[in-house]
Design an enzyme around this catalytic site. Structure first.
Site, short mmCIF file in Angstrom:
data_model
loop_
_atom_site.label_atom_id
_atom_site.label_comp_id
_atom_site.label_asym_id
_atom_site.label_seq_id
_atom_site.Cartn_x
_atom_site.Cartn_y
_atom_site.Cartn_z
N LYS A 1 46.86 -45.28 -13.15
CA LYS A 1 45.79 -45.79 -12.29
C LYS A 1 44.84 -44.68 -11.85
O LYS A 1 43.64 -44.89 -11.76
CB LYS A 1 46.38 -46.52 -11.10
CG LYS A 1 46.95 -47.87 -11.52
CD LYS A 1 47.50 -48.67 -10.37
CE LYS A 1 47.96 -50.03 -10.88
NZ LYS A 1 48.77 -50.73 -9.90
N LYS B 1 46.70 -53.37 -23.68
CA LYS B 1 47.33 -54.36 -22.79
C LYS B 1 46.26 -55.11 -22.02
O LYS B 1 45.30 -54.48 -21.54
CB LYS B 1 48.26 -53.62 -21.82
CG LYS B 1 49.02 -54.54 -20.89
CD LYS B 1 49.68 -53.79 -19.76
CE LYS B 1 48.77 -53.58 -18.59
NZ LYS B 1 49.37 -53.22 -17.32
N LYS C 1 43.21 -56.28 -15.71
CA LYS C 1 41.97 -56.37 -14.93
C LYS C 1 41.21 -55.04 -15.00
O LYS C 1 40.00 -55.00 -15.05
CB LYS C 1 42.30 -56.65 -13.45
CG LYS C 1 42.86 -58.04 -13.19
CD LYS C 1 43.59 -58.08 -11.82
CE LYS C 1 44.81 -58.98 -11.87
NZ LYS C 1 45.75 -58.78 -10.75
P1 TYM Z 1 50.21 -57.45 -11.46
O1 TYM Z 1 49.51 -58.16 -10.36
O2 TYM Z 1 49.52 -56.35 -12.16
O3 TYM Z 1 50.68 -58.48 -12.56
C1 TYM Z 1 51.42 -59.65 -12.24
C2 TYM Z 1 52.46 -59.92 -13.32
O4 TYM Z 1 51.81 -60.09 -14.59
C3 TYM Z 1 52.40 -59.22 -15.55
N1 TYM Z 1 51.36 -58.79 -16.50
C4 TYM Z 1 51.49 -58.83 -17.84
N2 TYM Z 1 52.50 -59.24 -18.62
C5 TYM Z 1 52.33 -59.15 -19.98
N3 TYM Z 1 51.18 -58.71 -20.54
C6 TYM Z 1 50.12 -58.30 -19.79
N4 TYM Z 1 49.01 -57.89 -20.37
C7 TYM Z 1 50.26 -58.35 -18.37
N5 TYM Z 1 49.44 -58.01 -17.33
C8 TYM Z 1 50.13 -58.29 -16.20
C9 TYM Z 1 52.92 -58.04 -14.75
O5 TYM Z 1 53.93 -57.35 -15.44
C10 TYM Z 1 53.44 -58.75 -13.50
O6 TYM Z 1 54.74 -59.24 -13.71
N6 TYM Z 1 53.28 -54.37 -8.97
C11 TYM Z 1 53.09 -55.74 -9.38
C12 TYM Z 1 53.03 -56.72 -8.22
C13 TYM Z 1 54.25 -56.67 -7.36
C14 TYM Z 1 55.54 -57.14 -7.71
C15 TYM Z 1 56.35 -56.88 -6.58
C16 TYM Z 1 56.06 -57.74 -8.86
C17 TYM Z 1 54.32 -56.16 -6.10
N7 TYM Z 1 55.58 -56.28 -5.62
C18 TYM Z 1 57.71 -57.22 -6.59
C19 TYM Z 1 57.43 -58.06 -8.86
C20 TYM Z 1 58.23 -57.81 -7.72
C21 TYM Z 1 51.76 -55.82 -10.14
O7 TYM Z 1 50.89 -55.02 -9.93
O8 TYM Z 1 51.64 -56.93 -10.93
#
Ligand code: TYM
Length: 323
Positions: A113, A192, A195
């Site tokens: 990031k 990947k 956003k």
């Molecule tokens: P975030 O908001 O980036 O993404 C949400 C979920 O979507 C999955 N994801 C993907 N899976 C496959 N291919 C992709 N291109 C792709 N882009 C996103 C992410 O792996 C995620 O499961 N840190 C986390 C949010 C969070 C969280 C937590 C998740 C905060 N606390 C506790 C689980 C448990 C995040 O930034 O996800």
């Protein structure tokens, strides 16, 4: 056997099909299997990138409507906003006093990031500690996520073990739940879908807008008449998500036989995608017109989540000497 499930999504922009196939589709399946599910909107986490209050509120609402439109059912799952459970910040501080710096320094998402231009704030560095608190505060067994979150779940497991060694067996050590075939959904440019790369297909746009995005999927310059390698094609990667086995076999054949242009495959992706998303988009529009319902759902979810997590927090406070 019924399990406790926890997962979250950051409200840092529009949800996209990577979020859906990588995570939310699993949230729904686990909900429908009758598990005890806790799904939340990670608004504290989003503060690492979203600094504008009005924008944060807008994204939280969009993510809430997205979850509900896709089928998260507040009667079956506890659905809440992270900041409605402020005890997660308390628990993350307790973890922060146990976790060695080196463990956080090894986390790749912080480095990624910062490399993408996000300010290297302390919050961004501390992010996995807060994520561990989100997870461990519910005593869950499984955390459905995409591959990019795997390391954070490993850190969470380390923290739980450290805590239990220090203070007694209070925390449940959870497992990541990652499906092989959707662990990393590629974006329009083959990286990947994310956003932060501006390579997404958002879930809630018009059919016309998503078709336009599909047409932007990057392909190579193999001429129409030549055979093409499906394994190397970003469009085929989308077909894999959207087609059943028989349809996919037909596409495979078309690719390897030659005589097919990428435009034809893109058109099929756009149609399949719009078929899949049309009912969700309709539901989303209904929710846009019913903001009071969304507010009520979040208020009730927050209440249930606090009730559940207070029990563990009392144990934690007592074991650590805070009580
Ligand atoms: P975030 O908001 O980036 O993404 C949400 C979920 O979507 C999955 N994801 C993907 N899976 C496959 N291919 C992709 N291109 C792709 N882009 C996103 C992410 O792996 C995620 O499961 N840190 C986390 C949010 C969070 C969280 C937590 C998740 C905060 N606390 C506790 C689980 C448990 C995040 O930034 O996800």
């Amino acid at each position: 056997m019924t399990k406790t499930i926890l997962s979250g999504v950051q409200p840092s922009g529009k949800l996209h099909i990577g979020n859906y196939f990588g995570a939310i589709r699993q949230f729904l399946a686990l909900q429908e299997q009758g598990n005890h599910c806790y799904y939340f909107i990670a608004d504290y986490h989003a503060m690492t990138s979203v600094k504008e209050p009005a924008l944060l509120r807008e994204y939280v609402r969009e993510v809430a409507m997205s979850y509900l439109a896709l089928g998260i059912d507040p009667e079956k799952s506890v659905f809440y906003r992270q900041s409605d459970v402020p005890a997660v910040t308390e628990l993350s501080w307790i973890f922060s006093c146990l976790i060695p710096m080196g463990l956080l320094e090894r986390c790749t998402s912080y480095k990624d990031k910062v490399a993408q231009g996000l300010t290297a704030s302390h919050g961004l560095f501390y992010y996995p500690c807060l994520q561990a608190a989100d997870i461990l505060i519910t005593s869950c067994d499984l955390v459905p996520v995409g591959q990019d979150q795997k390391q954070h779940i490993e850190v969470t497991r380390d923290i739980a073990e450290k805590f239990n060694n220090q203070y007694g067996e209070i925390l449940t050590v959870p497992d990541a739940y990652i499906l092989d075939n959707t662990a990393v959904v590629p974006g329009l440019d083959g990286r990947k879908m994310s956003k932060s790369y501006d390579n997404t297909i958002p879930l809630f746009e018009t059919a016309k807008q998503s078709s336009k995005r599909v047409m932007r999927i990057v392909t190579d310059s193999t001429p129409v008449e030549d055979p093409k390698d499906p394994a190397k094609c970003n469009v085929f990667a989308m077909l894999k998500l959207l087609c059943n086995e028989a349809e996919l076999a037909q596409w495979q054949e078309k690719y390897t036989r030659g005589g097919m242009g990428y435009g034809e495959a893109k058109k099929a992706v756009a149609e399949k995608l719009n078929e899949l998303l049309a009912p969700y988009r309709e539901k989303y529009e209904q929710l846009v017109n019913d903001p009071a319902y969304v507010d009520d759902v979040l208020a009730e979810g927050g209440r249930k989540a606090r009730e559940k997590t207070n029990v563990l927090m009392e144990k934690v406070r007592s074991a650590t000497g805070l009580r």
